[in-house]
Design a protein around this motif. Sequence first.
Motif, mmCIF file in Angstrom:
data_model
loop_
_atom_site.group_PDB
_atom_site.id
_atom_site.type_symbol
_atom_site.label_atom_id
_atom_site.label_comp_id
_atom_site.label_asym_id
_atom_site.label_seq_id
_atom_site.Cartn_x
_atom_site.Cartn_y
_atom_site.Cartn_z
ATOM 1 N N UNK A 257 45.111 40.916 15.855
ATOM 2 C CA UNK A 257 44.302 39.745 15.530
ATOM 3 C C UNK A 257 45.136 38.476 15.732
ATOM 4 N N UNK A 258 44.669 37.590 16.590
ATOM 5 C CA UNK A 258 45.384 36.353 16.868
ATOM 6 C C UNK A 258 44.541 35.444 17.736
ATOM 7 N N UNK A 259 44.949 34.174 17.822
ATOM 8 C CA UNK A 259 44.200 33.208 18.615
ATOM 9 C C UNK A 259 44.526 33.329 20.100
ATOM 10 N N UNK A 260 45.728 33.829 20.381
ATOM 11 C CA UNK A 260 46.189 34.041 21.759
ATOM 12 C C UNK A 260 46.852 35.404 21.813
ATOM 13 N N UNK A 261 46.658 36.122 22.919
ATOM 14 C CA UNK A 261 47.320 37.421 23.093
ATOM 15 C C UNK A 261 48.094 37.423 24.410
ATOM 16 N N UNK A 262 49.360 37.750 24.331
ATOM 17 C CA UNK A 262 50.146 38.044 25.527
ATOM 18 C C UNK A 262 50.183 39.560 25.674
ATOM 19 N N UNK A 263 49.677 40.054 26.792
ATOM 20 C CA UNK A 263 49.626 41.492 27.059
ATOM 21 C C UNK A 263 50.767 41.863 27.999
ATOM 22 N N UNK A 264 51.745 42.594 27.471
ATOM 23 C CA UNK A 264 52.906 43.002 28.261
ATOM 24 C C UNK A 264 52.553 44.289 28.992
ATOM 25 N N UNK A 265 52.475 44.204 30.314
ATOM 26 C CA UNK A 265 52.031 45.330 31.132
ATOM 27 C C UNK A 265 53.096 45.638 32.182
ATOM 28 N N UNK A 266 53.433 46.912 32.334
ATOM 29 C CA UNK A 266 54.416 47.319 33.330
ATOM 30 C C UNK A 266 53.794 47.288 34.724
ATOM 31 N N UNK A 267 54.669 47.165 35.740
ATOM 32 C CA UNK A 267 54.195 47.150 37.126
ATOM 33 C C UNK A 267 54.081 48.561 37.676
ATOM 34 N N UNK A 268 53.272 49.373 37.052
ATOM 35 C CA UNK A 268 53.012 50.706 37.586
ATOM 36 C C UNK A 268 51.548 51.052 37.364
ATOM 37 N N UNK A 269 51.080 52.050 38.080
ATOM 38 C CA UNK A 269 49.660 52.396 38.053
ATOM 39 C C UNK A 269 49.214 52.844 36.669
ATOM 40 N N UNK A 270 50.063 53.595 35.955
ATOM 41 C CA UNK A 270 49.673 54.103 34.648
ATOM 42 C C UNK A 270 49.425 52.970 33.651
ATOM 43 N N UNK A 271 50.334 51.994 33.627
ATOM 44 C CA UNK A 271 50.184 50.878 32.691
ATOM 45 C C UNK A 271 48.978 50.015 33.050
ATOM 46 N N UNK A 272 48.818 49.757 34.329
ATOM 47 C CA UNK A 272 47.677 48.941 34.753
ATOM 48 C C UNK A 272 46.357 49.655 34.460
ATOM 49 N N UNK A 273 46.350 50.976 34.649
ATOM 50 C CA UNK A 273 45.146 51.756 34.332
ATOM 51 C C UNK A 273 44.862 51.712 32.835
ATOM 52 N N UNK A 274 45.932 51.821 32.024
ATOM 53 C CA UNK A 274 45.764 51.771 30.571
ATOM 54 C C UNK A 274 45.237 50.412 30.129
ATOM 55 N N UNK A 275 45.683 49.349 30.796
ATOM 56 C CA UNK A 275 45.212 48.014 30.448
ATOM 57 C C UNK A 275 43.734 47.856 30.796
ATOM 58 N N UNK A 276 43.333 48.414 31.934
ATOM 59 C CA UNK A 276 41.919 48.351 32.313
ATOM 60 C C UNK A 276 41.047 49.120 31.320
ATOM 61 N N UNK A 277 41.561 50.258 30.851
ATOM 62 C CA UNK A 277 40.825 51.040 29.850
ATOM 63 C C UNK A 277 40.717 50.269 28.539
ATOM 64 N N UNK A 278 41.805 49.571 28.187
ATOM 65 C CA UNK A 278 41.804 48.786 26.951
ATOM 66 C C UNK A 278 40.744 47.688 27.009
ATOM 67 N N UNK A 279 40.575 47.111 28.173
ATOM 68 C CA UNK A 279 39.579 46.045 28.324
ATOM 69 C C UNK A 279 38.159 46.548 28.051
ATOM 70 N N UNK A 280 37.937 47.843 28.186
ATOM 71 C CA UNK A 280 36.611 48.416 27.945
ATOM 72 C C UNK A 280 36.442 48.924 26.524
#
Length: 328
Positions: A257-280
Amino acid sequence: MRSQFGYGAKSQIKRIYQQIVLFGFMAVLVVACNHSSVSETSTSTNCRRVDHLAGETCIPLNPQRPVVLGVPTMANAIFLGVKPVGTILYFDQKAPPPYLEGKLEGIQIVGTGNQPNLEKILILEPDLIIAMNDSELSYDQMSQIAPTVVDNWYGYSDWKEHFNFVAEVLGKTEESKQVWAHYEQRIQELRQALGDNYQDIDVSVVRVCCNNLASDVKNSFSGIILNDVGLRRPPSQDSAPGGLVIFSEELIAEKLDGDIIFAIVDDDDDSEKAFEQLKNDPLWNKLEAVQEGKVYPVNLATWRGGNPLAADAVIDDLFKYLVAGQES
């Protein structure tokens, strides 16, 4: 011919060959050890003694061929004007974080993670080894190759102390003062640019990695920078051992919970896929920062860099998203 050179004979030949190679390697190591001992004794006036985690070591006054067993250590040395001959990496050599682009040329890779390769280090003929206490090589093994110092690394919350240690070992204490003056100048410039606009704003940090969610809290590398800038964190992201809090998806609303979120994502397919799943995730989409479009993805290796070079890049990100974004 089969009876003479069958499987058993081949295995025996292979074992003999391995023993010869091992014997040769150990012989070289013994020579290196004896050379190191003689050198230290005969040139004690040309070295200085440094206290460290493993004891006291006489190291060269002006090391020319250091091997460093940590990415923060490597970046510290580079920022101080010393290019190591060897290092270990935590990331793909072909895809370094942006803050290290073009800076790895001429540095040999001697291992990954906390697993350095003794033979590769030996071949480089270093005059100094700088290790951290998470190395899988023993101090005795390393000190047989070259004078070795070990820093008591407790994690990225110690990044400032580790930099000062590396500066002392490399004889670059004066240069380190300039580095810290540069860091403080950038912090003050950012504070001035932000003004009072973020005085009542909570800045949340989420790490999307490794099949789980986590937050780099106040005493993490990025957390210390955010604190130096004067940015406020949610109460759920207070200090924790190692500067990291791992949590389940059910706690998204509580931990992020916050007014701004910095999302630390690794430069690999697994992390990017996990971030896309999180968005849903419905819980993610209920967060105020998500609904307001104030989620900013940033590079994992940079925001967990643990050195002033990476700190400079984190400050660049803060200018980009909090100052330039505010003006647009």
